[in-house]
Design a protein around this motif. Structure first.
Motif, PDB file in Angstrom:
ATOM      1  N   LEU A  68       0.868  -1.180   0.000  1.00  0.00           N
ATOM      2  CA  LEU A  68       0.000   0.000   0.000  1.00  0.00           C
ATOM      3  C   LEU A  68       0.904   1.230   0.000  1.00  0.00           C
ATOM      4  N   THR A  69       0.693   2.104  -0.958  1.00  0.00           N
ATOM      5  CA  THR A  69       1.556   3.276  -1.099  1.00  0.00           C
ATOM      6  C   THR A  69       0.707   4.524  -1.307  1.00  0.00           C
ATOM      7  N   THR A  70       1.357   5.655  -1.210  1.00  0.00           N
ATOM      8  CA  THR A  70       0.693   6.906  -1.590  1.00  0.00           C
ATOM      9  C   THR A  70       1.752   7.886  -2.050  1.00  0.00           C
ATOM     10  N   THR A  71       1.330   9.115  -2.356  1.00  0.00           N
ATOM     11  CA  THR A  71       2.271  10.105  -2.865  1.00  0.00           C
ATOM     12  C   THR A  71       2.717  11.052  -1.758  1.00  0.00           C
ATOM     13  N   ARG A  72       3.973  11.528  -1.901  1.00  0.00           N
ATOM     14  CA  ARG A  72       4.520  12.532  -0.985  1.00  0.00           C
ATOM     15  C   ARG A  72       5.177  13.622  -1.825  1.00  0.00           C
ATOM     16  N   CYS A  73       4.906  14.859  -1.421  1.00  0.00           N
ATOM     17  CA  CYS A  73       5.434  16.002  -2.173  1.00  0.00           C
ATOM     18  C   CYS A  73       6.937  16.147  -1.914  1.00  0.00           C
ATOM     19  N   ARG A  74       7.692  16.353  -3.000  1.00  0.00           N
ATOM     20  CA  ARG A  74       9.133  16.540  -2.876  1.00  0.00           C
ATOM     21  C   ARG A  74       9.472  17.899  -2.278  1.00  0.00           C
ATOM     22  N   LYS A  75       8.576  18.880  -2.465  1.00  0.00           N
ATOM     23  CA  LYS A  75       8.885  20.238  -1.997  1.00  0.00           C
ATOM     24  C   LYS A  75       8.546  20.427  -0.520  1.00  0.00           C
ATOM     25  N   ASP A  76       7.292  20.095  -0.138  1.00  0.00           N
ATOM     26  CA  ASP A  76       6.889  20.374   1.252  1.00  0.00           C
ATOM     27  C   ASP A  76       6.734  19.090   2.082  1.00  0.00           C
ATOM     28  N   HIS A  77       7.021  17.947   1.471  1.00  0.00           N
ATOM     29  CA  HIS A  77       7.041  16.646   2.151  1.00  0.00           C
ATOM     30  C   HIS A  77       5.679  16.239   2.720  1.00  0.00           C
ATOM     31  N   SER A  78       4.592  16.869   2.276  1.00  0.00           N
ATOM     32  CA  SER A  78       3.271  16.448   2.746  1.00  0.00           C
ATOM     33  C   SER A  78       2.923  15.092   2.126  1.00  0.00           C
ATOM     34  N   VAL A  79       2.273  14.261   2.925  1.00  0.00           N
ATOM     35  CA  VAL A  79       1.850  12.930   2.479  1.00  0.00           C
ATOM     36  C   VAL A  79       0.355  12.986   2.206  1.00  0.00           C
ATOM     37  N   HIS A  80      -0.069  12.490   1.053  1.00  0.00           N
ATOM     38  CA  HIS A  80      -1.455  12.655   0.617  1.00  0.00           C
ATOM     39  C   HIS A  80      -2.241  11.350   0.735  1.00  0.00           C
ATOM     40  N   TRP A  81      -3.521  11.488   0.969  1.00  0.00           N
ATOM     41  CA  TRP A  81      -4.450  10.375   0.784  1.00  0.00           C
ATOM     42  C   TRP A  81      -5.784  10.935   0.341  1.00  0.00           C
ATOM     43  N   PRO A  82      -6.327  10.420  -0.746  1.00  0.00           N
ATOM     44  CA  PRO A  82      -5.728   9.402  -1.616  1.00  0.00           C
ATOM     45  C   PRO A  82      -4.529   9.952  -2.380  1.00  0.00           C
ATOM     46  N   PRO A  83      -3.770   9.064  -3.030  1.00  0.00           N
ATOM     47  CA  PRO A  83      -2.617   9.525  -3.808  1.00  0.00           C
ATOM     48  C   PRO A  83      -3.033  10.545  -4.866  1.00  0.00           C
ATOM     49  N   ARG A  84      -2.133  11.447  -5.181  1.00  0.00           N
ATOM     50  CA  ARG A  84      -2.439  12.574  -6.077  1.00  0.00           C
ATOM     51  C   ARG A  84      -1.482  12.607  -7.260  1.00  0.00           C
ATOM     52  N   THR A  85      -1.878  13.390  -8.242  1.00  0.00           N
ATOM     53  CA  THR A  85      -0.954  13.673  -9.344  1.00  0.00           C
ATOM     54  C   THR A  85      -0.318  15.049  -9.162  1.00  0.00           C
ATOM     55  N   ALA A  86      -0.879  15.862  -8.259  1.00  0.00           N
ATOM     56  CA  ALA A  86      -0.286  17.150  -7.915  1.00  0.00           C
ATOM     57  C   ALA A  86      -0.524  17.386  -6.426  1.00  0.00           C
ATOM     58  N   CYS A  87       0.413  18.058  -5.779  1.00  0.00           N
ATOM     59  CA  CYS A  87       0.311  18.299  -4.335  1.00  0.00           C
ATOM     60  C   CYS A  87      -0.836  19.263  -4.041  1.00  0.00           C
ATOM     61  N   PRO A  88      -1.769  18.883  -3.158  1.00  0.00           N
ATOM     62  CA  PRO A  88      -2.882  19.789  -2.842  1.00  0.00           C
ATOM     63  C   PRO A  88      -2.422  21.013  -2.047  1.00  0.00           C
ATOM     64  N   GLN A  89      -1.220  20.971  -1.447  1.00  0.00           N
ATOM     65  CA  GLN A  89      -0.717  22.125  -0.686  1.00  0.00           C
ATOM     66  C   GLN A  89      -0.066  23.157  -1.603  1.00  0.00           C
ATOM     67  N   HIS A  91       0.729  22.486  -5.138  1.00  0.00           N
ATOM     68  CA  HIS A  91       0.431  22.233  -6.553  1.00  0.00           C
ATOM     69  C   HIS A  91       1.611  21.689  -7.353  1.00  0.00           C
ATOM     70  N   ALA A  92       2.695  21.351  -6.680  1.00  0.00           N
ATOM     71  CA  ALA A  92       3.837  20.772  -7.394  1.00  0.00           C
ATOM     72  C   ALA A  92       3.455  19.393  -7.922  1.00  0.00           C
ATOM     73  N   GLU A  93       4.018  19.048  -9.059  1.00  0.00           N
ATOM     74  CA  GLU A  93       3.756  17.720  -9.621  1.00  0.00           C
ATOM     75  C   GLU A  93       4.926  16.769  -9.398  1.00  0.00           C
ATOM     76  N   GLU A  94       5.931  17.240  -8.670  1.00  0.00           N
ATOM     77  CA  GLU A  94       7.072  16.371  -8.367  1.00  0.00           C
ATOM     78  C   GLU A  94       6.759  15.619  -7.079  1.00  0.00           C
ATOM     79  N   LEU A  95       6.202  14.425  -7.249  1.00  0.00           N
ATOM     80  CA  LEU A  95       5.774  13.620  -6.109  1.00  0.00           C
ATOM     81  C   LEU A  95       6.519  12.297  -6.123  1.00  0.00           C
ATOM     82  N   ASP A  96       6.737  11.749  -4.939  1.00  0.00           N
ATOM     83  CA  ASP A  96       7.347  10.426  -4.818  1.00  0.00           C
ATOM     84  C   ASP A  96       6.327   9.452  -4.255  1.00  0.00           C
TER      85      ASP A  96
END
Ligand code: ZN
Length: 178
Positions: A68-89, A91-96
């Motif tokens: 089970l995985t999800t996305t984390r923003c490379r810029k502000d390190h926020s962890v999202h659920w559900p996983p995203r294609t862009a950071c909701p904080q 808006h960066a699209e560089e996610l891990d």
């Protein structure tokens, strides 16, 4: 109703070896071949999962591999659920993609006693609920298996269980830890 209707195939009779080729009879316009039963989008309980259908396809690939995985923003390190294609904080699209804990506890639950989604009519009654993943950072909704719903309790330990939906797709659910 079966959730995993197989694709219909049109078979052609094999030609016997050595036989003279015979002129093909006039063929009527072939009926369109449907790859598989397709449910109306709003009645399909599970998401579309492949790379040509969603940019979140790695989530389902990871589930298939048992994680089970999800996305984390490379810029502000926020962890999202559900996983995203862009950071909701930001808006960066560089996610891990990051692994999530595979254990948690029941925060709340309910039972589906009727009116189940299409394809789940035979599984009633079943339990659904909110599970706090270990560490407490994320609360996920999902099916809870392993015990009749009447035996579930708030705070009960569960683990995440990837499972085969039956038509090539994977999803996650929770199972009560013995
Ligand atoms: Zn961000």
């Amino acid at each position: 109703m079966s959730a995993g209707t197989r694709p219909r195939r049109i078979s052609t009779a094999p030609t016997a070896p050595g036989s003279e080729p015979t002129p093909a009879p006039p063929t009527p316009e072939p009926a369109p071949v449907r790859p598989r039963e397709k449910r109306p989008f709003l009645l399909d309980f599970f998401p579309l999962e492949t790379a040509d259908q969603t940019r979140l396809s790695p989530f389902f690939d990871h589930l298939r591999a048992g994680k089970l995985t999800t996305t984390r923003c490379r810029k502000d390190h926020s962890v999202h659920w559900p996983p995203r294609t862009a950071c909701p904080q930001c808006h960066a699209e560089e996610l891990d993609w990051v692994d999530l804990p595979d254990t948690g506890t029941i925060y709340a639950f309910s039972a589906v006693l009727g009116g189940a989604p299409l394809g789940m009519e035979d599984e009633v009654p079943f339990a659904v609920g909110l599970v706090d993943l270990e560490g407490g950072s994320l609360r996920l909704f999902g099916r809870i298996e392993g015990r009749p719903w009447t035996e579930l309790r708030i705070g009960q330990a569960v683990r995440v269980e990837p499972y085969d939906v039956g038509d090539g797709r994977f999803f996650y659910r929770f199972r009560v830890v013995e």
